[in-house]
Design an enzyme around this catalytic site. Sequence first.
Site, PDB file in Angstrom:
ATOM      1  N   CYS A 154    -107.415  21.196  52.243  1.00  0.00           N
ATOM      2  CA  CYS A 154    -106.292  20.722  53.060  1.00  0.00           C
ATOM      3  C   CYS A 154    -106.680  20.624  54.544  1.00  0.00           C
ATOM      4  CB  CYS A 154    -105.081  21.616  52.833  1.00  0.00           C
ATOM      5  SG  CYS A 154    -103.516  20.855  53.321  1.00  0.00           S
ATOM      6  N   HIS A 201    -104.291  21.125  46.735  1.00  0.00           N
ATOM      7  CA  HIS A 201    -104.322  22.580  46.571  1.00  0.00           C
ATOM      8  C   HIS A 201    -104.716  22.987  45.160  1.00  0.00           C
ATOM      9  CE1 HIS A 201    -102.494  24.024  50.410  1.00  0.00           C
ATOM     10  NE2 HIS A 201    -102.149  22.756  50.460  1.00  0.00           N
ATOM     11  N   GLU A 242    -105.532  25.873  44.130  1.00  0.00           N
ATOM     12  CA  GLU A 242    -104.962  27.176  43.758  1.00  0.00           C
ATOM     13  C   GLU A 242    -103.583  27.004  43.135  1.00  0.00           C
ATOM     14  OE1 GLU A 242    -102.728  26.313  47.311  1.00  0.00           O
ATOM     15  OE2 GLU A 242    -104.835  26.040  46.806  1.00  0.00           O
TER      16      GLU A 242
END
Length: 368
Positions: A256, A342, A344
Amino acid sequence: MKYTQRKKAILLLADGTIFEGKSIGIDGTAFGEICYNTGMTGYQEIFTDPSYFGQLMLTTNAHIGNYGVNENEIESDSIKISGLVCKNFSFNYSRDNAQDSLENYFIKQNLLAISDIDTRAVVRYIRDKGAMNAVISTETDLGVLKEKLKAIPDMNGLELASKVSTKEPYFFGDENAPLKISALDIGIKKNILRNLANRGCYIKVFPYNSTFEEMNAFQPDGYFLSNGPGDPEPLVEAQNLAKEIIKNDLPLFGICLGHQVIALANGISTYKMHNGHRGINHPVKNLITGKGEITSQNHGFVVKREDVENHKDFEVTHIHLNDDTLAGMRMKDKNCFSVQYHPEASPGPHDSSYLFDQFIENIQNSKK
């Protein structure tokens, strides 16, 4: 709280457009750039994501608060959005392992939330007009609110990483883990640290303005540049750090804002999007494997794809299928890669978690 006790509240956009609703919890006023997230779940993770610092969050899901809050579903130590705008707010919650109501969660942190807003109308409006500053308030003096709103800085050129970064270095994971990672906190999410720790990493997390010498003193096996809020261009120290890591050909992974920092460190430009990508159902294509991924995204700035395509040292690895913007890149002759989204994915989906495995593989290959 009884419905009849709730005050009238408004959402006022920078161009003067007004939407009416009702207050939740505390009275007051909150400013920020208005943005919307299309996720159907995971509101607590969204509200505590440091990447949203300085923004008013509008949720497109019609019901917010219905499953309460749980301390295991936070991405930082506090709510990071400036305030909440939603359609239907649930003051009661039904999940067995919830520890409190979302209403109390906001009240305890002295943050403003408003509901009964026509969120579909707001989304359509800012989708067409673009992201802009806004104010939510239980105050009634529009003249005063408009004057205060004029003083709120634009997100373009705004450095916010220093507002959410750790003040002092700290450790995460098992100190006996086989790999060590130096991570730059420019707005890092807890689930990123969990993903690295679960893959055998002991992480030292450093403040936003840390130098290469400071991070290298930990003698890490790899380096990580985190997500975060604001414009990447003012983060000159982070860009210089990325330059040093790349110059020494050390394993580097950026997510990001970290991805954007890596781009700027190599003369690749970034720009502010019309209204950004925020949600958990964004389609991405991996150009290396040819496979598609459904991804979790949260960004208002993006790396210019043409610059990467024309750069002799980089190649595009991922593209966003909705608008063909750049979603990932890697260096051809250096141990460096990054993605705009993202992996995660807290909340999910988890199509992209392989990127953490790729980082670990890059580290292990560099050690051989």
